[in-house]
Design a protein around this motif. Structure first.
Motif, short mmCIF file in Angstrom:
data_model
loop_
_atom_site.label_atom_id
_atom_site.label_comp_id
_atom_site.label_asym_id
_atom_site.label_seq_id
_atom_site.Cartn_x
_atom_site.Cartn_y
_atom_site.Cartn_z
N ASP A 166 0.83 -1.21 0.00
CA ASP A 166 0.00 0.00 0.00
C ASP A 166 0.87 1.26 0.00
OD1 ASP A 166 -2.23 -1.63 0.08
OD2 ASP A 166 -2.43 -1.52 2.27
N GLN A 167 1.92 1.25 0.82
CA GLN A 167 2.81 2.42 0.89
C GLN A 167 3.55 2.63 -0.43
OE1 GLN A 167 5.34 1.58 4.27
NE2 GLN A 167 3.56 1.05 5.50
N ALA A 168 4.01 1.54 -1.05
CA ALA A 168 4.73 1.65 -2.31
C ALA A 168 3.82 2.19 -3.41
CB ALA A 168 5.31 0.29 -2.70
N LYS A 169 2.61 1.68 -3.50
CA LYS A 169 1.68 2.13 -4.53
C LYS A 169 1.30 3.60 -4.32
CE LYS A 169 -1.67 -0.88 -5.35
NZ LYS A 169 -2.64 -1.98 -5.12
N GLU A 170 1.03 3.96 -3.07
CA GLU A 170 0.68 5.35 -2.78
C GLU A 170 1.85 6.28 -3.12
OE1 GLU A 170 -0.86 8.15 0.95
OE2 GLU A 170 -0.67 5.97 1.21
N SER A 171 3.07 5.85 -2.82
CA SER A 171 4.25 6.66 -3.12
C SER A 171 4.43 6.84 -4.62
CB SER A 171 5.51 6.01 -2.52
OG SER A 171 5.41 5.90 -1.12
N LEU A 172 4.24 5.77 -5.38
CA LEU A 172 4.41 5.85 -6.83
C LEU A 172 3.31 6.71 -7.46
CD1 LEU A 172 5.75 5.26 -9.42
CD2 LEU A 172 4.93 2.91 -9.34
N LEU A 173 2.08 6.57 -6.99
CA LEU A 173 1.00 7.41 -7.51
C LEU A 173 1.27 8.88 -7.22
CD1 LEU A 173 -2.06 5.17 -6.52
CD2 LEU A 173 -1.20 5.60 -8.83
#
Length: 759
Positions: A370-377
């Motif tokens: 979740d953190q990785a996806k939010e960071s990339l978005l």
């Protein structure tokens, strides 16, 4: 007025009875408190009842105990227990840490415990103490093979011994031999490190658990079968240089092991503003404007995620320059921390070619994904219209979203965001193919754009050296920025990869940090603040400084230099280019603040540089000789040296067998066990027994450490008599209430009897 009060004789008898009863009540309460306190101390000083020797069944276990599977079905081996106390003293940018590990053997056989634990990747480990009864045995630094030989001899002779070895700059093992039945062995390790600075923010990390590492198969991952037993998470023997011992990992539903207590004494050197711990609840006690004491709010926490402390100055800007020094023997050691000015005129930001790489392997499941996806978005939303980008995702397979970097306009961004939102974590961590794909540059001569690779991962791999070689060999014009995701990232890999890639490292430990830290990262991605940096020392011929050469700097990141010279005198000049204009600052080398441990930090930085040079140049023999000499001279644990402490007196009888087992660790918080290791059934009875282990840890920690304290070694006192005294007080109050009721009824009966007689 009552009838009784009209007759003095009637009142006199109850009053005399009340005096006697009050005395009895007080005496009874005191006796009860003393008895309860005596029972409490007697129980605390009595070690847990030993478990039957050798193999046991679940029916043999009467208290919470960790068990290892044995080869015989239905039989288990009792595991030694461990608790850790951490005390960190921060003075300015320098931290001195003391890690106390207490090993207990709950069985009645002799055991050797081996614990694999993390430390900060820049820690200079220089001290080992082993406490046996009232004696403290100091560890000695030796070449790694020699230290292992001495330890094995002592183990075979039945003597107690402790051996601290480095597997990675952030992964260590502590082996403790010949722990007797019901016995506790105390081992203390000390290290030196520097606090991290980013702009006006200072931080310190203490890692608590070594996350499981994925070991890639030495073949093209497109043709690899990742079925259980064929490779992957710890199943395959890696290359020699990448070998890494891994401890058994406990399933989360079995309970938590390895409790940790932690305290930090902070002397910032400037008036403090905000002080916080992003991942743990803490108590903070201020001592004037510059000092604070920080402790975990829960006295004990499981070792399953990294501890981080962050502090800021009260003023709008922190000191811009700091110089520290230490005299060791006939030489001076210097540590320089200098924050370059941001400059009112910034370099005009060039358009960028941003290559985003996201890890969606099994270790990233849960909050990390979740953190990785939010960071990339977030990063995709921050691209400018003139930028180009691409997205690469990897587990044990690989997807490059676009054939080449595409313009950052609405349609391409919409495709990328949909792709990112649909990612799920699964499979192994084959990072090398993704790194190669990210560094593959179709336009190496393009100077109009900044080519930047942003790598989002937890770094849970064991083949770091192979990846470092890829970065140094094929970096080209790219710059590598690593973003560590999750509760226990491989910070050694993330930091070294960003250094080799001439970028920066950012850690995101939870969702609340995504916006703040990704915003800071994008400010750095615009362009370096300072380039062409050079340090001119007063006597360059006799001064040895690291890093050399000094890398480009990004916004908010200080120059951190370590140097050794015969005598600290003269002017140090730092030069560079800021916003295209020359910049210079001069510091008097002889006027630095005195701080202990600067020499250790210099030696650690030199070892890091020698390791990096060996990875690039491949001349391991020459560099290994220099690394060994530096480590032995400064009494440091390294890849080639270890600390070993040996008792002179044998304690294990010749006819007693020694059982050796690695001590289990927790799965990092937020990780999904089944995603990493696959589904594994656990017998309900064993699960229930393991879940009671926390109670045994608490009882173990509550036991007084008088012998160790008498030996002069600082140990945690993690328990008090408060619970026992409270229970005793409640019992005393209940008894007093009961006796008071009896007295009242007795008094009432006597008064009634006297009244009847008076009639």
């Amino acid at each position: 007025m009552s009838f009784i009060s009209q007759h003095p004789a009637t009142a006199a008898r109850p009053r005399g009875w009340s005096h006697s009863l009050a005395f009895i009540l007080i005496l009874a309460s005191l006796i009860l408190l003393l008895v309860a306190s005596f029972i409490r101390h007697a129980h605390a000083e009595t070690p847990p009842a030993p478990i039957p020797a050798g193999l046991v069944t679940l029916g043999d276990i009467e208290s919470g105990t960790l068990l290892f599977n044995a080869t015989e079905p239905g039989k288990y081996i009792p595991a030694p227990l461990l608790a850790t106390d951490v005390k960190i003293d921060v003075s300015g940018p320098i931290a001195r840490a003391r890690v106390t590990q207490r090993f207990i053997n709950p069985g009645d056989s002799w055991v050797e415990g081996k614990y694999i634990f993390p430390l900060p990747e820049d820690s200079a480990v220089d001290t080992l103490k082993m406490v046996i009864g009232g004696r403290v045995i100091e560890g000695q630094i030796k070449e790694k093979q020699e230290a292992r030989r001495v330890y094995e001899e002592a183990k075979a002779d039945g003597r107690k011994a402790s051996l601290v070895e480095q597997q990675r700059p952030n992964v260590f093992t502590n082996s403790v031999a010949n722990i007797g039945p019901g016995e506790t062995i105390v081992v203390q390790i000390e290290y030196q490190q520097t606090a991290r600075r980013d702009g006006d923010t200072f931080s310190l990390r203490f890692p608590m658990v070594v996350a499981p590492r994925y070991t890639p198969k030495p073949a093209d991952p497109r043709f690899v079968d990742f079925t259980p037993g064929s490779g992957g998470w710890g199943d395959l023997q890696p290359q020699r240089e990448d070998s890494l011992d891994e401890p058994p990992v406990l399933r989360p539903e079995m309970g938590k092991v390895n409790p940790v207590s932690l305290k930090v004494s902070l002397d910032a050197g400037f008036p403090l503003g905000d002080v916080e711990s992003p991942h743990h609840e803490v108590t903070i006690s201020r001592d004037g404007a510059r000092k604070a004491a920080i402790a975990l709010k829960e006295e004990l926490v499981p070792a399953n995620k990294d501890f981080e402390l962050v502090w800021k100055p009260a003023a709008a800007s922190a000191p811009t320059a700091a110089l520290f020094r230490e005299r060791v023997g006939n030489e001076d050691y210097l540590l320089v921390m200098l924050t370059p000015p941001s400059g009112e005129t910034q370099i005009e930001a060039k358009p960028r070619e941003a290559i985003f790489v996201i890890d969606n392997s099994g270790s990233m499941s849960g909050p990390s994904m979740d953190q990785a996806k939010e960071s990339l978005l977030f990063a995709l939303d921050r691209l400018n219209p003139g930028d180009k980008f691409n997205v690469i995702r990897f587990d044990d397979t690989l997807t490059v979203l676009f054939r080449d970097a595409v313009p950052a306009h609405g349609e391409n961004l919409a495709v990328a965001k949909k792709f990112v939102k649909g990612l799920e974590a699964n499979g192994g961590t084959e990072m090398l193919p993704a790194l190669r794909a990210a560094l593959a540059d179709g336009n190496p001569g393009d100077t109009a754009r900044l080519r930047q690779v942003v790598f989002l991962t937890d770094g849970a791999i064991s083949n770091e050296s192979e990846l470092f070689r890829e970065i140094t060999s094929n970096l080209g014009r790219s710059r590598l920025f690593t973003v560590g995701i999750g509760s226990a990232p491989n910070s050694y890999f993330m930091n070294r990869a960003s250094e080799a890639g001439r970028g920066t490292f950012t850690h995101i430990g939870n969702e609340t940090q995504v916006v703040e830290r990704m915003s800071e990262l994008f400010e750095k991605l615009g362009s370096p603040v300072m380039t062409n940096i050079a340090a001119v020392w007063p006597d360059g011929r006799t001064t040895e400084s690291w890093p050399n050469p000094v890398p480009d700097l990004y916004k908010g990141e200080p120059v951190v230099l370590s140097a050794r010279m015969p005598e600290a005198k003269g002017m140090l000049t730092l030069r560079g280019d800021v916003a295209g204009e020359p910049w210079e600052v001069r510091l008097d080398a002889g006027k630095g603040d005195i701080r202990p441990g600067i020499g250790k930090l210099w030696a650690r930085r030199k070892i890091e540089q020698l390791e990096a040079d060996a990875r690039i140049g491949g001349n391991w023999e020459r560099n290994d000789s220099a690394i060994l000499n530096v480590a032995l001279e400064h009494h440091l644990v390294s890849r080639l040296t270890s600390l070993v402490a040996i008792d002179v007196t044998p304690t294990r009888p010749d006819d007693e067998r020694l059982t050796a087992k690695d001590m289990p660790v927790n799965l990092p918080e937020g990780w999904d066990y089944d995603k990493v290791f696959g589904e594994q059934a656990v017998p309900p009875a064993q699960r229930a027994a393991l879940q009671k282990s926390s109670a045994q840890y608490a009882a173990f920690l509550a036991a007084p450490a008088s012998a160790e304290a008498a030996a002069g070694i600082a140990l945690p006192q993690t328990a008090t008599d408060a619970p026992a005294l409270i229970h005793s007080g409640i019992l005393a109050l209940l008894l007093a209430a009961a006796l008071t009721a009896i007295w009242w009824f007795q008094r009432h009966w006597q008064a009634t009897a006297w009244a009847r007689r008076s009639r």
